[in-house]
Design a protein around this motif. Structure first.
Motif, PDB file in Angstrom:
ATOM      1  N   VAL A 160       1.225  -1.159  -0.053  1.00 25.87           N
ATOM      2  CA  VAL A 160       0.112  -0.256  -0.169  1.00 25.87           C
ATOM      3  C   VAL A 160       0.926   1.326   0.104  1.00 25.87           C
ATOM      4  CG1 VAL A 160      -1.721   1.202   0.888  1.00 25.87           C
ATOM      5  CG2 VAL A 160      -1.635  -1.150   0.944  1.00 25.87           C
ATOM      6  N   GLY A 161       0.095   2.296  -0.828  1.00 25.83           N
ATOM      7  CA  GLY A 161       1.604   3.269  -0.914  1.00 25.83           C
ATOM      8  C   GLY A 161       2.337   3.426  -1.940  1.00 25.83           C
ATOM      9  N   GLY A 162       2.899   1.690  -3.154  1.00 21.24           N
ATOM     10  CA  GLY A 162       3.986   1.465  -3.522  1.00 21.24           C
ATOM     11  C   GLY A 162       2.926   1.548  -5.323  1.00 21.24           C
ATOM     12  N   SER A 163       3.915   0.274  -5.857  1.00 22.75           N
ATOM     13  CA  SER A 163       2.871   0.808  -6.874  1.00 22.75           C
ATOM     14  C   SER A 163       3.867  -0.805  -7.746  1.00 22.75           C
ATOM     15  CB  SER A 163       3.688   1.774  -7.846  1.00 22.75           C
ATOM     16  OG  SER A 163       5.278   1.662  -8.395  1.00 22.75           O
ATOM     17  N   ALA A 164       3.885  -1.437  -8.593  1.00 23.30           N
ATOM     18  CA  ALA A 164       3.757  -1.917  -9.756  1.00 23.30           C
ATOM     19  C   ALA A 164       3.509  -2.191 -10.951  1.00 23.30           C
ATOM     20  CB  ALA A 164       2.799  -3.522  -8.926  1.00 23.30           C
ATOM     21  N   ASP A 165       4.035  -2.437 -12.063  1.00 23.17           N
ATOM     22  CA  ASP A 165       3.830  -3.011 -13.713  1.00 23.17           C
ATOM     23  C   ASP A 165       2.949  -3.969 -13.389  1.00 23.17           C
ATOM     24  OD1 ASP A 165       4.730  -2.707 -15.740  1.00 23.17           O
ATOM     25  OD2 ASP A 165       6.690  -2.418 -15.974  1.00 23.17           O
ATOM     26  N   LEU A 166       2.412  -3.513 -14.369  1.00 27.23           N
ATOM     27  CA  LEU A 166       1.744  -4.666 -14.543  1.00 27.23           C
ATOM     28  C   LEU A 166       1.465  -5.503 -15.813  1.00 27.23           C
ATOM     29  CD1 LEU A 166      -1.862  -2.549 -14.510  1.00 27.23           C
ATOM     30  CD2 LEU A 166      -1.210  -4.252 -12.807  1.00 27.23           C
ATOM     31  N   LYS A 167       2.706  -5.182 -16.334  1.00 25.00           N
ATOM     32  CA  LYS A 167       2.847  -6.222 -17.485  1.00 25.00           C
ATOM     33  C   LYS A 167       4.100  -6.910 -17.418  1.00 25.00           C
ATOM     34  CE  LYS A 167       5.359  -2.124 -19.578  1.00 25.00           C
ATOM     35  NZ  LYS A 167       4.770  -0.953 -18.331  1.00 25.00           N
ATOM     36  N   THR A 168       4.756  -6.760 -15.695  1.00 25.97           N
ATOM     37  CA  THR A 168       5.071  -7.807 -15.472  1.00 25.97           C
ATOM     38  C   THR A 168       4.612  -9.398 -14.538  1.00 25.97           C
ATOM     39  OG1 THR A 168       5.432  -6.620 -13.514  1.00 25.97           O
ATOM     40  CG2 THR A 168       7.351  -6.968 -15.122  1.00 25.97           C
ATOM     41  N   MET A 169       3.171  -9.300 -14.796  1.00 24.64           N
ATOM     42  CA  MET A 169       2.688  -9.951 -13.697  1.00 24.64           C
ATOM     43  C   MET A 169       1.937 -10.818 -15.006  1.00 24.64           C
ATOM     44  SD  MET A 169       0.278  -7.344 -11.175  1.00 24.64           S
ATOM     45  CE  MET A 169       1.289  -6.894  -9.632  1.00 24.64           C
ATOM     46  N   GLU A 170       1.704 -11.786 -14.592  1.00 23.11           N
ATOM     47  CA  GLU A 170       0.948 -12.493 -15.614  1.00 23.11           C
ATOM     48  C   GLU A 170      -0.636 -12.697 -15.192  1.00 23.11           C
ATOM     49  OE1 GLU A 170       2.064 -16.828 -13.428  1.00 23.11           O
ATOM     50  OE2 GLU A 170       3.915 -16.448 -14.381  1.00 23.11           O
ATOM     51  N   LEU A 171      -0.669 -11.721 -15.890  1.00 28.74           N
ATOM     52  CA  LEU A 171      -2.524 -11.285 -16.284  1.00 28.74           C
ATOM     53  C   LEU A 171      -2.699 -11.661 -17.303  1.00 28.74           C
ATOM     54  CD1 LEU A 171      -2.129  -7.667 -14.844  1.00 28.74           C
ATOM     55  CD2 LEU A 171      -2.713  -9.541 -13.746  1.00 28.74           C
ATOM     56  N   GLU A 172      -4.236 -12.242 -17.345  1.00 24.64           N
ATOM     57  CA  GLU A 172      -5.097 -13.094 -18.419  1.00 24.64           C
ATOM     58  C   GLU A 172      -5.861 -11.873 -19.439  1.00 24.64           C
ATOM     59  OE1 GLU A 172      -7.777 -17.134 -19.494  1.00 24.64           O
ATOM     60  OE2 GLU A 172      -7.161 -15.930 -17.526  1.00 24.64           O
ATOM     61  N   SER A 173      -5.635 -12.004 -20.794  1.00 24.71           N
ATOM     62  CA  SER A 173      -6.104 -11.377 -21.584  1.00 24.71           C
ATOM     63  C   SER A 173      -8.099 -11.091 -21.505  1.00 24.71           C
ATOM     64  CB  SER A 173      -5.556 -11.194 -23.285  1.00 24.71           C
ATOM     65  OG  SER A 173      -6.593 -10.780 -24.192  1.00 24.71           O
ATOM     66  N   GLY A 174      -8.281 -10.347 -21.627  1.00 24.89           N
ATOM     67  CA  GLY A 174      -9.846 -10.253 -21.177  1.00 24.89           C
ATOM     68  C   GLY A 174     -10.672 -10.675 -20.522  1.00 24.89           C
ATOM     69  N   ALA A 175      -9.226 -10.895 -19.283  1.00 26.03           N
ATOM     70  CA  ALA A 175     -10.113 -11.112 -17.314  1.00 26.03           C
ATOM     71  C   ALA A 175      -9.431  -9.280 -16.723  1.00 26.03           C
ATOM     72  CB  ALA A 175      -8.851 -12.075 -16.834  1.00 26.03           C
ATOM     73  N   ASP A 176     -10.322  -9.958 -15.904  1.00 24.93           N
ATOM     74  CA  ASP A 176     -10.742  -9.005 -14.856  1.00 24.93           C
ATOM     75  C   ASP A 176     -10.380  -9.255 -13.540  1.00 24.93           C
ATOM     76  OD1 ASP A 176     -12.214  -6.443 -16.687  1.00 24.93           O
ATOM     77  OD2 ASP A 176     -14.162  -7.238 -15.685  1.00 24.93           O
ATOM     78  N   TYR A 177      -9.220  -8.454 -12.840  1.00 29.28           N
ATOM     79  CA  TYR A 177      -8.439  -8.327 -11.336  1.00 29.28           C
ATOM     80  C   TYR A 177      -9.158  -7.890 -10.449  1.00 29.28           C
ATOM     81  CZ  TYR A 177      -5.577 -12.029 -13.978  1.00 29.28           C
ATOM     82  OH  TYR A 177      -5.289 -12.498 -14.934  1.00 29.28           O
ATOM     83  N   LEU A 178     -10.048  -8.187  -9.008  1.00 32.13           N
ATOM     84  CA  LEU A 178      -9.822  -7.058  -7.968  1.00 32.13           C
ATOM     85  C   LEU A 178      -9.607  -6.822  -7.688  1.00 32.13           C
ATOM     86  CD1 LEU A 178     -13.509  -9.059  -6.549  1.00 32.13           C
ATOM     87  CD2 LEU A 178     -13.473  -7.987  -8.349  1.00 32.13           C
ATOM     88  N   LEU A 179      -8.909  -5.481  -6.935  1.00 30.79           N
ATOM     89  CA  LEU A 179      -7.803  -5.262  -5.995  1.00 30.79           C
ATOM     90  C   LEU A 179      -8.212  -5.350  -4.847  1.00 30.79           C
ATOM     91  CD1 LEU A 179      -4.890  -3.645  -6.216  1.00 30.79           C
ATOM     92  CD2 LEU A 179      -6.366  -1.903  -5.959  1.00 30.79           C
ATOM     93  N   CYS A 180      -7.815  -5.885  -4.225  1.00 24.13           N
ATOM     94  CA  CYS A 180      -7.895  -6.297  -2.811  1.00 24.13           C
ATOM     95  C   CYS A 180      -7.074  -6.144  -1.742  1.00 24.13           C
ATOM     96  CB  CYS A 180      -8.290  -8.197  -2.765  1.00 24.13           C
ATOM     97  SG  CYS A 180      -9.905  -8.489  -3.570  1.00 24.13           S
ATOM     98  N   TYR A 181      -6.910  -6.596  -0.506  1.00 24.49           N
ATOM     99  CA  TYR A 181      -5.938  -5.904   0.268  1.00 24.49           C
ATOM    100  C   TYR A 181      -6.355  -7.797   1.446  1.00 24.49           C
ATOM    101  CZ  TYR A 181      -4.016  -3.464   4.493  1.00 24.49           C
ATOM    102  OH  TYR A 181      -3.087  -3.151   5.934  1.00 24.49           O
ATOM    103  N   GLY A 182      -5.034  -8.073   1.444  1.00 25.16           N
ATOM    104  CA  GLY A 182      -4.254  -8.953   2.674  1.00 25.16           C
ATOM    105  C   GLY A 182      -3.422  -9.751   2.625  1.00 25.16           C
ATOM    106  N   ASN A 183      -3.285 -10.888   3.161  1.00 26.34           N
ATOM    107  CA  ASN A 183      -2.204 -11.548   3.586  1.00 26.34           C
ATOM    108  C   ASN A 183      -2.267 -13.400   3.166  1.00 26.34           C
ATOM    109  OD1 ASN A 183      -2.181 -13.160   5.872  1.00 26.34           O
ATOM    110  ND2 ASN A 183      -1.593 -10.833   6.182  1.00 26.34           N
ATOM    111  N   ALA A 184      -1.219 -13.486   2.855  1.00 31.57           N
ATOM    112  CA  ALA A 184      -1.415 -15.153   2.775  1.00 31.57           C
ATOM    113  C   ALA A 184      -2.649 -16.582   3.419  1.00 31.57           C
ATOM    114  CB  ALA A 184       0.376 -16.038   2.443  1.00 31.57           C
ATOM    115  N   PHE A 185      -2.109 -15.112   4.867  1.00 30.09           N
ATOM    116  CA  PHE A 185      -2.437 -15.636   5.774  1.00 30.09           C
ATOM    117  C   PHE A 185      -4.247 -15.388   6.626  1.00 30.09           C
ATOM    118  CE2 PHE A 185       1.925 -16.108   7.062  1.00 30.09           C
ATOM    119  CZ  PHE A 185       2.090 -17.490   6.517  1.00 30.09           C
ATOM    120  N   SER A 186      -4.984 -14.731   5.933  1.00 36.67           N
ATOM    121  CA  SER A 186      -5.904 -14.309   5.744  1.00 36.67           C
ATOM    122  C   SER A 186      -7.126 -14.761   6.308  1.00 36.67           C
ATOM    123  CB  SER A 186      -6.651 -12.801   5.006  1.00 36.67           C
ATOM    124  OG  SER A 186      -5.011 -11.893   5.137  1.00 36.67           O
ATOM    125  N   ALA A 187      -7.816 -15.372   6.794  1.00 35.73           N
ATOM    126  CA  ALA A 187      -9.580 -16.311   6.779  1.00 35.73           C
ATOM    127  C   ALA A 187      -9.594 -15.327   5.053  1.00 35.73           C
ATOM    128  CB  ALA A 187     -10.313 -15.117   7.368  1.00 35.73           C
TER     129      ALA A 187
END
Length: 222
Positions: A160-187
């Motif tokens: 949070v407060g940082g940035s990310a380059d979407l081009k380096t992510m494995e995002l699928e063409s035609g897909a939608d992604y929810l911007l969420c908040y949490g960690n691997a141990f979150s319920a």
């Protein structure tokens, strides 16, 4: 004394006045009819007027209800929808449908609210409102609905407060992604909202902030 023989000689009795001549009965019938109260049609007319008015009112109410449902259905069908992974393709869901289908993975009732959300040349950045409580382990996460993957790989998260380059992510063409908040141990992951904000339209990547989706932040891939 003169004898009254003119009628006796012919064998006929002297005529007597009639006590109830026939015309008396006719006269009484006519007078009774005149004195009888006239039948009033006011009550009948009032009854039928009430029935007619009720029928008209019910008809208008039904027409109004049908029009309202039709308008609501049309608004729902034309509203913004989210692409959800479904077998080898996508299906489009409304906000209400998404809440049900992702109930096991995403918490829609406790969103993290953003103060800013930017997208420039495929680089996304976001800052939370200062009154939001943040945990040290929590990050912003791109989560694909229907992907059956609760917590994405590390390259699909950013602080949070940082940035990310979407081009380096494995995002699928035609897909939608929810911007969420949490960690691997979150319920559950929490959705991120940007009240009062607007989306950014890009050639490959876009952000969607729509009232039909209750302002949840979405990253859309062309």
């Amino acid at each position: 004394m003169e004898e009254r023989t003119e009628n006796l000689e012919e064998g006929y009795p002297e005529p007597q006045p009639e006590e109830n001549p026939p015309y008396r009965e006719i006269e009484r019938t006519i007078m009774s009819a005149k004195r009888a109260p006239r039948k009033s049609y006011a009550g009948t007319f009032s009854f039928f007027a009430s029935v007619t008015a009720s029928a008209i009112f019910i008809g208008l109410a039904i027409h109004g209800g049908v029009s309202l449902l039709s308008s609501s259905a049309q608004s729902q069908s034309q509203g913004e929808r989210i692409s959800v992974r479904f077998e080898d393709s996508f299906k489009r869901e409304t906000y209400g449908e998404l809440v049900v289908s992702e109930a096991d993975s995403v918490d829609f009732g406790n969103p993290l609210m953003l103060d800013s959300l930017t997208l420039t040349d495929g680089v996304i950045s976001a800052t939370a409102r200062t009154d939001q409580t943040l945990a040290d382990m929590d990050s912003l996460v791109l989560y694909q609905p229907g992907g059956n993957l609760f917590y994405p790989p590390a390259n699909m998260t950013f602080p949070v407060g940082g940035s990310a380059d979407l081009k380096t992510m494995e995002l699928e063409s035609g897909a939608d992604y929810l911007l969420c908040y949490g960690n691997a141990f979150s319920a559950k992951l929490r959705v991120v909202t940007f009240p009062g904000g607007t989306g950014v339209q890009g050639e490959t990547y876009s952000t969607v902030i729509d009232p039909d989706l209750l302002n949840i932040a979405i990253v859309r891939v062309a």
